[in-house]
Structure formats: C-alpha cells, structure tokens
Design a protein around this motif. Structure first.
Motif, PDB file in Angstrom:
ATOM      1  N   GLU A 121       0.810  -1.221   0.000  1.00  0.00           N
ATOM      2  CA  GLU A 121       0.000   0.000   0.000  1.00  0.00           C
ATOM      3  C   GLU A 121       0.846   1.274   0.000  1.00  0.00           C
ATOM      4  N   GLY A 122       2.174   1.109  -0.047  1.00  0.00           N
ATOM      5  CA  GLY A 122       3.026   2.282  -0.158  1.00  0.00           C
ATOM      6  C   GLY A 122       3.823   2.639   1.079  1.00  0.00           C
ATOM      7  N   GLY A 123       3.716   1.835   2.137  1.00  0.00           N
ATOM      8  CA  GLY A 123       4.461   2.103   3.360  1.00  0.00           C
ATOM      9  C   GLY A 123       5.870   1.553   3.316  1.00  0.00           C
ATOM     10  N   ALA A 124       6.620   1.826   4.393  1.00  0.00           N
ATOM     11  CA  ALA A 124       7.993   1.342   4.510  1.00  0.00           C
ATOM     12  C   ALA A 124       8.196   0.787   5.919  1.00  0.00           C
ATOM     13  N   PRO A 125       7.607  -0.380   6.215  1.00  0.00           N
ATOM     14  CA  PRO A 125       7.637  -0.916   7.579  1.00  0.00           C
ATOM     15  C   PRO A 125       9.034  -1.322   8.030  1.00  0.00           C
ATOM     16  N   MET A 126       9.307  -1.058   9.300  1.00  0.00           N
ATOM     17  CA  MET A 126      10.574  -1.464   9.901  1.00  0.00           C
ATOM     18  C   MET A 126      10.321  -1.908  11.334  1.00  0.00           C
ATOM     19  N   LEU A 160       7.513  10.301   9.534  1.00  0.00           N
ATOM     20  CA  LEU A 160       6.568   9.220   9.823  1.00  0.00           C
ATOM     21  C   LEU A 160       6.751   8.065   8.837  1.00  0.00           C
ATOM     22  N   LEU A 161       6.987   8.385   7.580  1.00  0.00           N
ATOM     23  CA  LEU A 161       7.225   7.338   6.586  1.00  0.00           C
ATOM     24  C   LEU A 161       8.530   6.608   6.878  1.00  0.00           C
ATOM     25  N   ALA A 162       9.568   7.353   7.249  1.00  0.00           N
ATOM     26  CA  ALA A 162      10.867   6.753   7.548  1.00  0.00           C
ATOM     27  C   ALA A 162      10.793   5.845   8.764  1.00  0.00           C
ATOM     28  N   ALA A 163       9.839   6.110   9.655  1.00  0.00           N
ATOM     29  CA  ALA A 163       9.659   5.278  10.842  1.00  0.00           C
ATOM     30  C   ALA A 163       8.843   4.028  10.546  1.00  0.00           C
ATOM     31  N   GLY A 164       8.475   3.836   9.273  1.00  0.00           N
ATOM     32  CA  GLY A 164       7.825   2.596   8.887  1.00  0.00           C
ATOM     33  C   GLY A 164       6.316   2.640   8.788  1.00  0.00           C
ATOM     34  N   ASN A 165       5.732   3.828   8.790  1.00  0.00           N
ATOM     35  CA  ASN A 165       4.280   3.943   8.724  1.00  0.00           C
ATOM     36  C   ASN A 165       3.765   3.877   7.289  1.00  0.00           C
ATOM     37  N   SER A 166       2.613   3.285   7.113  1.00  0.00           N
ATOM     38  CA  SER A 166       1.948   3.283   5.817  1.00  0.00           C
ATOM     39  C   SER A 166       1.308   4.652   5.579  1.00  0.00           C
ATOM     40  N   TYR A 167       0.854   4.905   4.352  1.00  0.00           N
ATOM     41  CA  TYR A 167       0.195   6.178   4.050  1.00  0.00           C
ATOM     42  C   TYR A 167      -1.012   6.381   4.978  1.00  0.00           C
ATOM     43  N   MET A 169      -1.483   5.164   7.981  1.00  0.00           N
ATOM     44  CA  MET A 169      -1.034   5.445   9.343  1.00  0.00           C
ATOM     45  C   MET A 169      -0.508   6.867   9.458  1.00  0.00           C
ATOM     46  N   VAL A 170       0.192   7.336   8.421  1.00  0.00           N
ATOM     47  CA  VAL A 170       0.682   8.717   8.416  1.00  0.00           C
ATOM     48  C   VAL A 170      -0.501   9.679   8.461  1.00  0.00           C
ATOM     49  N   ALA A 171      -1.515   9.409   7.663  1.00  0.00           N
ATOM     50  CA  ALA A 171      -2.701  10.276   7.628  1.00  0.00           C
ATOM     51  C   ALA A 171      -3.352  10.365   9.009  1.00  0.00           C
ATOM     52  N   ALA A 172      -3.468   9.222   9.686  1.00  0.00           N
ATOM     53  CA  ALA A 172      -4.079   9.198  11.008  1.00  0.00           C
ATOM     54  C   ALA A 172      -3.218   9.952  12.027  1.00  0.00           C
ATOM     55  N   GLU A 173      -1.916   9.726  11.985  1.00  0.00           N
ATOM     56  CA  GLU A 173      -0.999  10.348  12.943  1.00  0.00           C
ATOM     57  C   GLU A 173      -0.932  11.860  12.751  1.00  0.00           C
ATOM     58  N   ALA A 174      -0.942  12.293  11.494  1.00  0.00           N
ATOM     59  CA  ALA A 174      -0.821  13.726  11.198  1.00  0.00           C
ATOM     60  C   ALA A 174      -2.177  14.426  11.094  1.00  0.00           C
ATOM     61  N   ALA A 175      -3.259  13.656  11.240  1.00  0.00           N
ATOM     62  CA  ALA A 175      -4.626  14.191  11.182  1.00  0.00           C
ATOM     63  C   ALA A 175      -4.902  14.884   9.848  1.00  0.00           C
ATOM     64  N   ILE A 176      -4.502  14.206   8.770  1.00  0.00           N
ATOM     65  CA  ILE A 176      -4.783  14.703   7.425  1.00  0.00           C
ATOM     66  C   ILE A 176      -5.325  13.553   6.582  1.00  0.00           C
ATOM     67  N   SER A 177      -5.821  13.854   5.407  1.00  0.00           N
ATOM     68  CA  SER A 177      -6.360  12.809   4.537  1.00  0.00           C
ATOM     69  C   SER A 177      -5.231  12.083   3.810  1.00  0.00           C
ATOM     70  N   ILE A 178      -5.520  10.878   3.303  1.00  0.00           N
ATOM     71  CA  ILE A 178      -4.526  10.131   2.539  1.00  0.00           C
ATOM     72  C   ILE A 178      -4.161  10.895   1.264  1.00  0.00           C
TER      73      ILE A 178
END
Length: 207
Positions: A121-126, A160-167, A169-178
């Motif tokens: 889905e475009g994330g970079a999990p670690m 957030l992406l570098a920390a391994g979050n998917s798009y 998860m980034v949207a949820a964490e940053a309170a923005i849309s995908i």
C-alpha cells in the motif's frame, strides 16, 4: 486482487513456515519460495511478485546484492528484508540497495503479514529498533539546506514514513487525509529529486 509474494530464505523450515503463512492468508498468493537468488531474474520474470521477502545471508548472492538487482530490473516489485541482522551497516546497505522495509526474523507472524500489506500500500515498515536507528542517522546526516526545502508538514510526513508507517497510518498520525499525504509526498520527491520513500531515506543517509 491477491498480493503476490515470493520468498528468498535458505533456512528450509523457516522458508516452509513463511510459505504456509502466505498460502493460508486471504488475499495473499505465493509466487515462489527459494533457498537462493541464483536464478533470480528468471524467477521474477516468470512469476512477477508484488512483494519479495528477502533474507540477507544467502549463499553466493547476498540478499542485499539481490535487492539491488531487483530494484534495477523490477522497480515495481517491493523488497521487504526479513533477517536476523540488526547492525546499522546492513540496515543502511539494504535501504540504499532499494529495500522498502526491514524486519527482524523474531517479528511475530501477524506483524509480518501486516508489513507485507503496508509495503503493497506504499508504506515502509521497519522493526521499531531499526526505525530508531534510521531516524537517528537521518537527523545526524541531513544537510541543513535540504531540511530547509521541506515545509514543517512535509518534514513530519517524511519522518513518519521513515519510521515505517503506511500512508494510512501517516494520515491518522498527522490528522490529514490520505490524498493530502500523497500530495506532500509528491512535493518531497520533487524537492529531493527522488521517486520513492526508500530513495528519500537513502538520500538522507548518504549525505
């Protein structure tokens, strides 16, 4: 449509266990399980997986070498490293070679399946410890003028992406849309002259 997954792991019991895990998971399809990368090009051409689970310590051709080959020859296929090695050199070498994610073999099976989905889905999990090392190196090695090119929101999205979050998860964490996440990512790519999350992180690490 099912996510097609190939596995490269020389430990046969683990390879068989991973293959079974993929085969028994809905919306996942096994596209081959191999003990080495000696016939990598032919196998990739024949089966065209979406995601490759790649060990590092493989005979003759290492997982990092194979990842570099895959990144060059099959750029649409994501490589998720699954290894026992957590030292910084191997982590960064794998990222620079084009790996999209990096997990340790002690990762629970359910998390491995989640990571495959995230990569697709475009994330970079670690693994958490790996993500911390990447972030520390990112902060140490990023040139100030490069950071200045990114807006605060873009810098947050990249972190957030570098920390391994998917798009998602980034949207949820940053309170923005995908869609907004995707817009920020496009601008990050333009400013850093890259085409993927992996390349953005690798560019930071090589500065």
């Amino acid at each position: 449509m099912a996510i097609r997954i190939s596995i490269y792991e020389d430990n046969q019991p683990l390879r068989d266990a991973l293959a079974l895990l993929v085969q028994t998971t809905d919306n996942f399809e096994l596209a081959g399980a191999y003990g080495d990368c000696l016939n990598l090009d032919q196998q990739m051409t024949a089966h065209r997986p979406d995601v490759v689970l790649m060990d590092i310590d493989l005979p003759e051709i290492s997982g990092i070498e194979a990842t570099l080959q895959l990144h060059r020859r099959f750029p649409d296929t994501d490589v998720l490293i699954l290894t026992v090695f957590d030292d910084s050199d191997r982590v960064f070498d794998a990222i620079k070679a084009g790996a999209t994610g990096y997990l340790l073999k002690k990762t629970p099976p359910a998390r491995i399946l989640e990571a495959i989905q995230e990569v697709y889905e475009g994330g970079a999990p670690m693994s958490p410890g790996i993500a911390r090392r990447v972030m520390k190196s990112l902060h140490r090695s990023t040139a100030p003028h490069e950071l200045d090119q990114l807006t605060p929101r873009e810098a947050t999205v990249l972190a957030l992406l570098a920390a391994g979050n998917s798009y998602k998860m980034v949207a949820a964490e940053a309170a923005i849309s995908i869609d907004t996440v995707r817009t920020h990512i496009r601008r990050i790519y333009e400013k850093l002259h890259v085409h993927s999350v992996t390349e953005a992180i690798a560019k930071y690490l090589t500065r």
